[in-house]
Design a protein around this motif. Structure first.
Motif, PDB file in Angstrom:
ATOM      1  N   PRO A  12       0.806  -1.218   0.000  1.00  0.00           N
ATOM      2  CA  PRO A  12       0.000   0.000   0.000  1.00  0.00           C
ATOM      3  C   PRO A  12       0.846   1.279   0.000  1.00  0.00           C
ATOM      4  N   PHE A  13       2.119   1.165   0.348  1.00  0.00           N
ATOM      5  CA  PHE A  13       2.986   2.333   0.403  1.00  0.00           C
ATOM      6  C   PHE A  13       3.532   2.702  -0.975  1.00  0.00           C
ATOM      7  N   ASP A  14       4.106   1.704  -1.689  1.00  0.00           N
ATOM      8  CA  ASP A  14       4.743   2.018  -2.973  1.00  0.00           C
ATOM      9  C   ASP A  14       4.226   1.184  -4.145  1.00  0.00           C
ATOM     10  N   LYS A  15       3.212   0.382  -3.915  1.00  0.00           N
ATOM     11  CA  LYS A  15       2.541  -0.421  -4.952  1.00  0.00           C
ATOM     12  C   LYS A  15       3.431  -1.507  -5.561  1.00  0.00           C
ATOM     13  N   SER A  16       4.480  -1.910  -4.872  1.00  0.00           N
ATOM     14  CA  SER A  16       5.371  -2.970  -5.349  1.00  0.00           C
ATOM     15  C   SER A  16       4.785  -4.340  -5.031  1.00  0.00           C
ATOM     16  N   ASP A  17       5.304  -5.352  -5.714  1.00  0.00           N
ATOM     17  CA  ASP A  17       4.911  -6.728  -5.425  1.00  0.00           C
ATOM     18  C   ASP A  17       5.380  -7.112  -4.025  1.00  0.00           C
ATOM     19  N   LEU A  18       4.668  -8.047  -3.419  1.00  0.00           N
ATOM     20  CA  LEU A  18       4.981  -8.507  -2.069  1.00  0.00           C
ATOM     21  C   LEU A  18       5.495  -9.931  -2.087  1.00  0.00           C
ATOM     22  N   ASN A  19       6.426 -10.229  -1.208  1.00  0.00           N
ATOM     23  CA  ASN A  19       6.892 -11.592  -0.990  1.00  0.00           C
ATOM     24  C   ASN A  19       6.081 -12.191   0.149  1.00  0.00           C
ATOM     25  N   LEU A  20       5.824 -13.482   0.076  1.00  0.00           N
ATOM     26  CA  LEU A  20       5.010 -14.163   1.080  1.00  0.00           C
ATOM     27  C   LEU A  20       5.842 -15.202   1.812  1.00  0.00           C
ATOM     28  N   GLN A  21       5.765 -15.153   3.128  1.00  0.00           N
ATOM     29  CA  GLN A  21       6.344 -16.195   3.971  1.00  0.00           C
ATOM     30  C   GLN A  21       5.179 -16.839   4.716  1.00  0.00           C
ATOM     31  N   ILE A  22       4.879 -18.076   4.384  1.00  0.00           N
ATOM     32  CA  ILE A  22       3.753 -18.788   4.995  1.00  0.00           C
ATOM     33  C   ILE A  22       4.229 -19.425   6.296  1.00  0.00           C
ATOM     34  N   MET A  54      -2.770  -4.577   6.425  1.00  0.00           N
ATOM     35  CA  MET A  54      -2.055  -3.752   5.447  1.00  0.00           C
ATOM     36  C   MET A  54      -2.515  -2.300   5.464  1.00  0.00           C
ATOM     37  N   ALA A  55      -2.783  -1.761   6.613  1.00  0.00           N
ATOM     38  CA  ALA A  55      -3.204  -0.364   6.728  1.00  0.00           C
ATOM     39  C   ALA A  55      -2.012   0.555   6.449  1.00  0.00           C
ATOM     40  N   PRO A  56      -2.276   1.776   5.972  1.00  0.00           N
ATOM     41  CA  PRO A  56      -1.185   2.744   5.817  1.00  0.00           C
ATOM     42  C   PRO A  56      -0.504   3.000   7.165  1.00  0.00           C
ATOM     43  N   ASP A  57       0.743   3.451   7.105  1.00  0.00           N
ATOM     44  CA  ASP A  57       1.552   3.625   8.318  1.00  0.00           C
ATOM     45  C   ASP A  57       0.842   4.408   9.414  1.00  0.00           C
ATOM     46  N   GLU A  58       0.183   5.495   9.052  1.00  0.00           N
ATOM     47  CA  GLU A  58      -0.436   6.344  10.072  1.00  0.00           C
ATOM     48  C   GLU A  58      -1.607   5.674  10.780  1.00  0.00           C
ATOM     49  N   TYR A  59      -2.137   4.587  10.216  1.00  0.00           N
ATOM     50  CA  TYR A  59      -3.254   3.882  10.841  1.00  0.00           C
ATOM     51  C   TYR A  59      -2.858   2.536  11.442  1.00  0.00           C
ATOM     52  N   ARG A  60      -1.617   2.133  11.260  1.00  0.00           N
ATOM     53  CA  ARG A  60      -1.161   0.859  11.815  1.00  0.00           C
ATOM     54  C   ARG A  60      -0.980   0.985  13.320  1.00  0.00           C
ATOM     55  N   GLN A  61      -1.308  -0.076  14.016  1.00  0.00           N
ATOM     56  CA  GLN A  61      -1.132  -0.113  15.466  1.00  0.00           C
ATOM     57  C   GLN A  61      -0.025  -1.118  15.769  1.00  0.00           C
ATOM     58  N   ILE A  62       1.191  -0.645  15.646  1.00  0.00           N
ATOM     59  CA  ILE A  62       2.366  -1.496  15.796  1.00  0.00           C
ATOM     60  C   ILE A  62       2.387  -2.170  17.166  1.00  0.00           C
ATOM     61  N   GLN A  63       1.904  -1.485  18.199  1.00  0.00           N
ATOM     62  CA  GLN A  63       1.897  -2.071  19.540  1.00  0.00           C
ATOM     63  C   GLN A  63       0.991  -3.303  19.617  1.00  0.00           C
ATOM     64  N   LEU A  64       0.050  -3.442  18.701  1.00  0.00           N
ATOM     65  CA  LEU A  64      -0.789  -4.644  18.648  1.00  0.00           C
ATOM     66  C   LEU A  64      -0.207  -5.706  17.722  1.00  0.00           C
ATOM     67  N   GLU A  65       0.469  -5.280  16.664  1.00  0.00           N
ATOM     68  CA  GLU A  65       1.057  -6.216  15.703  1.00  0.00           C
ATOM     69  C   GLU A  65       2.340  -6.856  16.229  1.00  0.00           C
ATOM     70  N   GLN A  66       3.157  -6.085  16.935  1.00  0.00           N
ATOM     71  CA  GLN A  66       4.481  -6.551  17.340  1.00  0.00           C
ATOM     72  C   GLN A  66       4.448  -7.796  18.239  1.00  0.00           C
ATOM     73  N   PRO A  67       3.539  -7.899  19.223  1.00  0.00           N
ATOM     74  CA  PRO A  67       3.518  -9.125  20.037  1.00  0.00           C
ATOM     75  C   PRO A  67       3.242 -10.393  19.217  1.00  0.00           C
ATOM     76  N   ILE A  68       2.442 -10.280  18.180  1.00  0.00           N
ATOM     77  CA  ILE A  68       2.165 -11.433  17.317  1.00  0.00           C
ATOM     78  C   ILE A  68       3.434 -11.844  16.581  1.00  0.00           C
ATOM     79  N   VAL A  69       4.134 -10.859  16.057  1.00  0.00           N
ATOM     80  CA  VAL A  69       5.371 -11.136  15.332  1.00  0.00           C
ATOM     81  C   VAL A  69       6.422 -11.710  16.279  1.00  0.00           C
ATOM     82  N   GLU A  70       6.501 -11.204  17.495  1.00  0.00           N
ATOM     83  CA  GLU A  70       7.451 -11.737  18.480  1.00  0.00           C
ATOM     84  C   GLU A  70       7.143 -13.206  18.792  1.00  0.00           C
ATOM     85  N   LYS A  71       5.876 -13.543  18.901  1.00  0.00           N
ATOM     86  CA  LYS A  71       5.475 -14.936  19.140  1.00  0.00           C
ATOM     87  C   LYS A  71       5.893 -15.821  17.961  1.00  0.00           C
TER      88      LYS A  71
END
Length: 85
Positions: A12-22, A54-71
């Motif tokens: 959503p930031f630069d319209k580039s293709d995304l890589n997927l890690q399942i 995939m919300a734009p940066d100003e609407y992302r809630q990193i404090q909610l996303e980060q614990p999931i990624v840490e897990k």
């Protein structure tokens, strides 16, 4: 989320293709957990319960996303995953 749906997404930031890690798939091969990453802007977007966050940066809630990624880092032996550059 079905793999064919993910193929239609772009950064959503630069319209580039995304890589997927399942990380987790269900019996029907739908993606339940994973990480979409942009190689251009270095942003990462988690897929949680089949929904890409995939919300734009100003609407992302990193404090909610980060614990999931840490897990995921512990469960799947991932390298350091930075959500924003």
């Amino acid at each position: 989320m079905q793999l064919k749906t993910i193929e239609k997404l772009c950064c959503p930031f630069d319209k580039s293709d995304l890589n997927l890690q399942i990380l987790v798939k269900d019996m029907a091969q739908n993606i339940i957990e994973g990480i979409l990453s942009c190689t251009i802007c270095q942003r990462n977007y988690p897929i949680v319960y089949g929904v890409p966050i995939m919300a734009p940066d100003e609407y992302r809630q990193i404090q909610l996303e980060q614990p999931i990624v840490e897990k995921w880092k512990l469960e799947h032996n991932l390298d350091d995953v930075k959500l924003l550059p």
